[in-house]
Each structure stands twice: as C-alpha cells, then as structure tokens.
Design a protein around this motif. Structure first.
Motif, short mmCIF file in Angstrom:
data_model
loop_
_atom_site.label_atom_id
_atom_site.label_comp_id
_atom_site.label_asym_id
_atom_site.label_seq_id
_atom_site.Cartn_x
_atom_site.Cartn_y
_atom_site.Cartn_z
N THR A 51 -17.76 7.49 -8.63
CA THR A 51 -18.33 8.08 -9.86
C THR A 51 -17.50 9.24 -10.38
OG1 THR A 51 -19.71 9.58 -8.57
CG2 THR A 51 -20.67 7.45 -9.16
N LYS A 52 -16.44 9.60 -9.65
CA LYS A 52 -15.61 10.74 -10.07
C LYS A 52 -14.14 10.33 -10.03
CE LYS A 52 -18.87 14.18 -8.22
NZ LYS A 52 -19.04 15.30 -7.25
N PRO A 53 -13.31 11.01 -10.81
CA PRO A 53 -11.88 10.64 -10.87
C PRO A 53 -11.07 11.19 -9.70
CG PRO A 53 -12.28 12.45 -12.37
CD PRO A 53 -13.63 12.07 -11.81
N PHE A 54 -11.41 10.77 -8.48
CA PHE A 54 -10.71 11.26 -7.30
C PHE A 54 -9.26 10.77 -7.28
CE2 PHE A 54 -15.17 10.95 -5.81
CZ PHE A 54 -15.37 12.28 -5.47
N ARG A 55 -8.40 11.63 -6.73
CA ARG A 55 -7.01 11.28 -6.43
C ARG A 55 -6.71 11.78 -5.03
NH1 ARG A 55 -3.74 11.43 -11.70
NH2 ARG A 55 -5.31 11.61 -13.31
N LEU A 56 -5.92 11.04 -4.31
CA LEU A 56 -5.53 11.52 -2.98
C LEU A 56 -4.62 12.73 -3.08
CD1 LEU A 56 -4.96 8.23 -0.97
CD2 LEU A 56 -7.01 9.63 -1.15
N THR A 57 -4.04 12.95 -4.26
CA THR A 57 -3.17 14.11 -4.47
C THR A 57 -3.94 15.35 -4.95
OG1 THR A 57 -2.74 13.28 -6.71
CG2 THR A 57 -1.13 12.72 -4.99
N ASP A 58 -5.25 15.25 -5.06
CA ASP A 58 -6.04 16.41 -5.52
C ASP A 58 -5.76 17.62 -4.63
OD1 ASP A 58 -7.20 15.08 -7.62
OD2 ASP A 58 -9.01 14.53 -6.53
N ALA A 59 -5.85 18.79 -5.26
CA ALA A 59 -5.58 20.04 -4.55
C ALA A 59 -6.72 20.38 -3.59
CB ALA A 59 -5.39 21.18 -5.55
N VAL A 60 -6.43 21.24 -2.65
CA VAL A 60 -7.41 21.72 -1.68
C VAL A 60 -7.72 23.18 -1.98
CG1 VAL A 60 -7.84 22.21 0.76
CG2 VAL A 60 -6.62 20.12 0.09
N TYR A 61 -9.01 23.52 -2.09
CA TYR A 61 -9.37 24.92 -2.30
C TYR A 61 -10.06 25.45 -1.05
CZ TYR A 61 -14.27 23.54 -3.15
OH TYR A 61 -15.54 23.06 -3.03
N ILE A 62 -9.93 26.72 -0.84
CA ILE A 62 -10.45 27.36 0.37
C ILE A 62 -11.81 27.98 0.09
CG2 ILE A 62 -9.97 29.06 2.17
CD1 ILE A 62 -8.00 26.74 2.04
N LEU A 75 0.83 -1.20 0.00
CA LEU A 75 0.00 0.00 0.00
C LEU A 75 0.87 1.26 0.00
CD1 LEU A 75 -2.83 1.28 0.23
CD2 LEU A 75 -2.59 1.13 2.72
N SER A 76 1.98 1.24 0.72
CA SER A 76 2.83 2.42 0.83
C SER A 76 3.51 2.78 -0.49
CB SER A 76 3.90 2.20 1.90
OG SER A 76 4.74 1.11 1.57
N LYS A 77 3.57 1.85 -1.43
CA LYS A 77 4.17 2.15 -2.73
C LYS A 77 3.29 3.06 -3.57
CE LYS A 77 6.42 -2.40 -3.03
NZ LYS A 77 6.45 -3.68 -3.79
N TYR A 78 2.00 3.10 -3.26
CA TYR A 78 1.06 3.79 -4.15
C TYR A 78 0.21 4.85 -3.46
CZ TYR A 78 2.24 -0.22 -7.03
OH TYR A 78 2.94 -1.16 -7.75
N ILE A 79 0.18 4.87 -2.12
CA ILE A 79 -0.77 5.73 -1.41
C ILE A 79 -0.56 7.20 -1.71
CG2 ILE A 79 0.58 5.99 0.70
CD1 ILE A 79 -3.21 5.31 0.57
#
Length: 676
Positions: free
Chosen positions: A541-552, A471-475
């Motif tokens: 249903t959406k192309p989520f990534r854990l690296t997605d940006a955060v908006y305020i 898991l740590s190789k890809y998280i």
C-alpha cells in the motif's frame, strides 16, 4: 599586343602600375615570400635582408616599395619579375604586369574520376579535382547542392564521408578576380553525383533506462540513430504504437498514471531496423524511510542425504553483497541444519519490529504441499513435513512485531515429493501455523523462483542460478519494490502474464493483491529448464524501495541488536608451542564474505614447518577443512561445546609440538545462538 615590354625595367613601369605592385606586395606580407625567393636565388642571407626591408628609414617607405627599389637597382626587368613572382606562387601580383588570359577549365572533376556518378562508403575519403588556367589566376570554390563548402578553396576537394547528408551533387566554381576585387569571369565545372552506400541502422544514443515523473508534469525521451538512407522513428508504449510520434524525440505532456510503463523506439530504413532499449517511466512517489533495513540469507547446498547443489552459495553471497551496497545489515549463513535454521529465524524475527524493512532469502532444496517447505542440510532421505520449515512458520515469526515491510524470497523447487520414494508424507497430518500481526498484514511480498508444483534448476556451467541471474540485476536499483519484481519477470528470459488483480477496501486503505506468473521462454534452455516459471504475490500500500533511507529513532535501533550479534573483525593472536619454546601469530578472519559462519585460521609465519589442525572433539559431519600448503584451515559453524582447536606443528614429518586455540572466544555471538 602585350601590355608591357618584357625587357622594360621596373622603374619605367607606369606610376599606377608601380603603386599597384607595391600595394599587392604589402598585402598579406607577400613581399616576404618574394624576398626569401630572391635571397635564395642570389644566395643572400635572407634574415638580415628581410629585417632591413622591415626597418623604416623614411626614404623608400613600405617594405614592398623598398623591395622593388632594390630589385630595380639589380636591373630587374618586367620579364624577370614575372618569372620570380610565378616561381614563388604570387600569381595575383604577377597578374598586374602580365597580359590577361581568358579563364578556361582544363580538367573537370568528372574527367579525373572518369565518371559523373560515384558511390562511396562511410569513413572513406571523397576526393575531387578541378584544374583551370587564366590570368588573373583562377580561384576555386566547391559546392554541394548549391551550398558553398566552407574552407575548401583549392583545386582539390578532400572530405571524409561521415553522414548521409554528404550525398548529393558536387561541383566547383572557378573565378578570376583582379587585385582590387573586381570580378572578371566565373566558370562552373561539370557536376559529380555522389551516392553513399547504404548504412544499416545503428543506435548512437539510447534513451535513459529509468525515468520518474511527478503527476501532471511533462517528460521527454530522446534517442539518436545513424543510417543511410536517413532513419525513421516510431515510438511505442507497452508495445502499443503511439500515433504521430515519429521523430527521435518523444514528448508527453501532463503525466498521469496511465502513462506509466515501458517506452521504446523502433528505428528503421529500407536496409535494416533496430529497437532502442526500454525506458521505464513511473510515477515519482513520496520517499519512505525505514527504522532499519535487515536481511537474513541462508544458502544450503551441502546436503547429507540429498543431491548437493552448485549455485546456492554464490546466489546467497551475490544478493547479500548487493543488499549491503544499499544499506542493509545482512546475516548470511551457509549450510544450516534444521535446528540452526530455526534458531537463525528466531534471532532475526526479534529485530523485525515496527518501522523495519526485513528481507529473507533462502536458496536450497524445497518442496510444496499446500504451502512451501525448505529443507535443511540434515533433512533425512525420506522426510516428512515436520522435518522441514514451512513458509507459514516464517510468517508467524517474522510478522509478530509488525515490520514495516517484509519480503520473503524462496529460491528452491516447489515440486511435490515423490509418492514412490516418500509415501508417508502424504499420510502426515500437517501442522497448521496461523500467522497474524497486531495491526494488519499489509506490505508483504512473497516471491518464488518457480511456481507451484514446478522444479527450479541450476543452469549448467553457470555461476548463479537462473532466478538469481535476473534478480541481481534489479535488487539494488532505486525503484519501488513492486516494479523490482515486475522487472525480474520482464527480462529477456521471462514474459509477464497477469493472473488476477484483486482490489479490496479495508479501513479506508486500498489493499491490492497481485499475483504474477512469469513464463520462461529463453530458446537457449532445452527441456526441463523451460518448466521453471517464477512468480510472486504482494499486498503493498506504500511506495517502498529497498534503497529507502534509514532514520534514527530515539529508542534503541533494531539493527544495533543485530550488529552486536554479528560483531566480528579480523584478529591476530599470539600462540605458543611450549614444547619447542616457540611463539608465533595466528590470524582469524571470515573465510568467505559475506558468510558469518565460516571462520578461517591461518599461521602466516611458519614457513619451515608443517601445520595440521584438529577438532579436539570429533564432529560428524566434519566441519573442519584445511589447506596444509597455505598453513590454514576453516571451520564451518564453530560451536561453543565442541572444544578447542588443536594446532599441531611438525618438521620433516616429525611432530615437535602442539597448542590449543579456543575458537569460542572469538566467533560472532550470533553463532553461539544459532548453534545452541
């Protein structure tokens, strides 16, 4: 008959011959070579003489002409000039006043190596030698398979074998050319056939590991290999041979979803074979954004009534630090009781509001009876389901306020409790936790380190558990979450098997539920390790990534709520031992990053004293550990109601003073909530 009498003085040479000598000496500054040699022979200081030859006085013209004039003054004959020119290597100039000699090869390359075929290995020198005589002097040009080798114009060839293309037929062409460029004759040496020892296939340039392509665009994957004989290439897509793709470059036009998957190249010759690394090609989808990205990570390994574990602490710290790298706010806690776990879940769930990406990870003991249950560190030896926290209880809390994405990872056993040692649990009526959200249940991932009714194992002498190793190789990779968990299953230890794919239509959205089971096949594991089969289920249903940006957003940010609860920084405080009228410093910090519930207290300045730490209110089980040699201690889950910390000071074994430190004033606010 010779062309010129050897006793003839230079001044009596025919005018055309004399001019030819002057021109030859002026060409490429050959006169300097001759002048230096003459100066050496006559023991002249060469530098002033050469400088005088360079200077133009209008009487004798060029340096070559002045040099011949001075040699003539010294009674230089044709024979003496021939000898001087021969000794300093000016054979082309010597040929002007020498009798012609036919060109003859006296040593062929084959004679020097005593064979007409030679084998050589990569990295070795290929040395061939050819010798010819004649006047004008011979010129040498080396050839490989009738292709002239540039810059090899001496009678010796010396090259290093670095590529298979250097095999072939080598020979030397020897020629005679007059000073005016007229070709006199050409001879070709005998050929040497050079063979190169076979070289196994080695991949010199791997294709990229990941490639995102927009719909309709083209893409290219490249690799480079070296071997002898020359390598051959064959590309594969998801283990299917691609017909006609037999070069080291794969080019796909008009990318579509059917082209997604793993690409690799099989490279081979008649000696060996090799496979390139896989290139994961996927659709370049629109990038999502999160209001906040938060994670709750719990590692339980010090159990009061069950076998203690070895890797949860490392596993949880590993995923916590990786999530921090990609912008997650992380609550990481070690060894929690059931009350503490429930409080932590309650605190975390308040931050899981709309637009938030949430991730929950648990490593410790667990079991499965209809659904998955997590065991806290204080779980009784004979436990019931009510003594554990079930997955549906998590979902009830976490889905209440509709987070944008929720990932639950349970790194624990999924086996059934023993009927022999725990019979009462089979008669227990379980509590039904109905979880629902205000909108829908999309965008949920539930991942398990092992499948239903199977155990999960720690590999002997390994820092991390089997599941976390992969898991740590890809998280923290910049890939969709669906691909992330798929990659965990497709590593060297795990092979993908699709159980079912069920596509439902709901409110004009495609609601896809996919369950995968991954079978462990690593031959290095013996016996029970092979029974661990990770799995996961998702509805994305959406192309989520854990690296997605955060908006305020304009409204208060959910992670600011957590930041306030997690607020803690290293502090240095003054403390006083009144009995001996001594003031010193004490440092408070986290004992083990990224865990928030291990606080370290250290007195760095008391070198000549012994320091002991005590809880003012004894606690069971003990949560205070100390290292007297370093004059420090660390407290696990410090609580508001357990009283201050007592710091005792001794010298030579005799107590001389003590003071108290109110830890509750400095611990993160979160610990007050989970210990309430």
């Amino acid at each position: 008959m010779t062309r010129y009498n050897e006793d003839t003085y230079i001044e009596y040479l025919p005018i055309n011959t004399y001019k030819e000598l002057v021109n030859a000496l002026n060409k490429d500054a050959a006169w300097i070579t001759l002048a230096n040699h003459v100066a050496t022979q006559l023991e002249y200081p060469s530098t002033p003489w050469i400088q005088s030859l360079k200077e133009s006085n209008g009487t004798h013209g060029s340096p070559g002409q002045k040099l011949l004039f001075e040699l003539n003054i010294k009674m230089c004959t044709v024979e003496i000039l021939r000898t001087l020119l021969n000794d300093c290597g000016l054979l082309n100039v010597q040929s002007i006043i020498s009798d012609p000699e036919p060109l003859t090869i006296i040593t062929h390359p084959t004679e020097d190596i005593q064979t007409d075929t030679m084998k050589i290995s990569f990295g070795q020198h290929l040395r061939l030698y050819c010798k010819a005589v004649g006047m004008p002097p011979p010129n040498y040009t080396w050839y490989q398979d009738d292709r002239q080798l540039q810059n090899y114009i001496s009678n010796e060839l010396d090259i290093i074998i670095t590529t298979a293309s250097q095999a072939g037929e080598y020979k030397c062409k020897v020629s005679q050319t007059k000073n005016d460029g007229t070709l006199v004759s050409v001879l070709t040496s005998r050929s040497v056939i050079v063979q190169i020892f076979p070289l196994p296939v080695t991949i010199e340039e791997q294709p990229q590991s990941m490639l995102e392509v927009k719909d309709g665009e083209s893409f290219t994957i490249y690799c480079k290999a070296n071997s002898y004989p020359e390598p051959q290439y064959q590309w594969f897509h998801n283990n299917t041979r691609l017909e006609g793709q037999t070069s080291n470059i794969l080019h796909i036009k008009k990318f579509r979803s059917k082209h997604e998957g793993k690409y690799y190249c099989y490279v081979y010759n008649n000696i060996s074979e090799a496979y390139t690394q896989r290139t994961h090609v996927m659709m370049d989808l629109p990038r999502m954004k999160a209001v906040a990205k938060i994670a709750l990570i719990i590692a339980n390994e010090e159990y009061e009534h069950h076998e203690c574990l070895l890797t949860p602490k490392n596993d949880a710290a590993r995923i916590g630090n990786l999530l921090k790298e990609i912008g997650f706010e992380v609550i990481c806690l070690l060894n929690l009781t059931i009350t503490q776990m429930k409080n932590a879940i309650k605190v975390f769930s308040k931050a899981l509001v709309e637009g938030v990406y949430g991730l929950f990870y648990f490593a410790g003991h667990g079991f499965k009876m209809q659904e998955s249950y997590m065991l806290a560190t204080d779980a009784p030896e004979t436990y019931l389901r009510k003594d554990a926290i079930c997955e549906s209880e998590l979902l009830v809390a976490f889905l209440e306020n509709d987070p944008e994405l929720l990932i639950i990872i349970l790194d624990m056993c999924q086996s059934l409790p023993s009927k022999e040692f725990n019979p009462d649990i089979y008669n227990e009526v379980p509590t039904v936790n109905e979880y629902k959200s205000k909108k829908n249940l999309r965008n949920l991932i539930q991942a398990y380190s092992t499948s239903s009714h199977r155990p999960s194992y720690e590999k002997v002498n390994s820092k991390y558990g089997l599941y976390m190793t992969h898991l740590s190789k890809y998280i923290n990779k910049d890939i969709p979450v669906t691909k992330l968990f798929e990659e965990v299953g497709k590593c060297k230890l795990l092979i993908l098997c699709t159980l079912y794919i069920n596509i439902l239509y709901f409110h004009d959205f495609i609601h896809t539920t996919i369950v995968f089971i991954f079978a462990a096949i690593d031959s290095c594991f013996k016996g029970k390790e092979r029974n661990q089969i990770p799995m996961y289920a998702l509805s994305i249903t959406k192309p989520f990534r854990l690296t997605d940006a955060v908006y305020i957003k304009n409204s208060p940010n959910p992670d600011s709520y957590l930041n306030e609860l997690m607020l803690f920084s290293t502090k240095m405080l003054d403390i006083t031992f009144k009995q001996v009228n001594m003031c010193t410093k004490v440092t408070l910090s986290l004992f083990l990053e990224p865990y928030l519930n291990l606080i370290k207290i250290k007195l760095p300045d008391l070198r000549n004293f012994e320091v002991n730490f005590f809880n003012s209110v004894p606690k069971k089980p003990n949560n205070l550990y100390q290292d007297q040699s370093n004059k420090e201690c660390w407290i696990h889950n410090p609580q508001v109601n357990e009283g201050p910390l007592i710091i005792s000071l001794s010298k030579n074994g005799t107590p001389i003073g003590a003071t108290v430190l109110h830890i509750k004033n400095y611990i993160p606010p979160l610990l007050k909530l989970i210990n309430s």
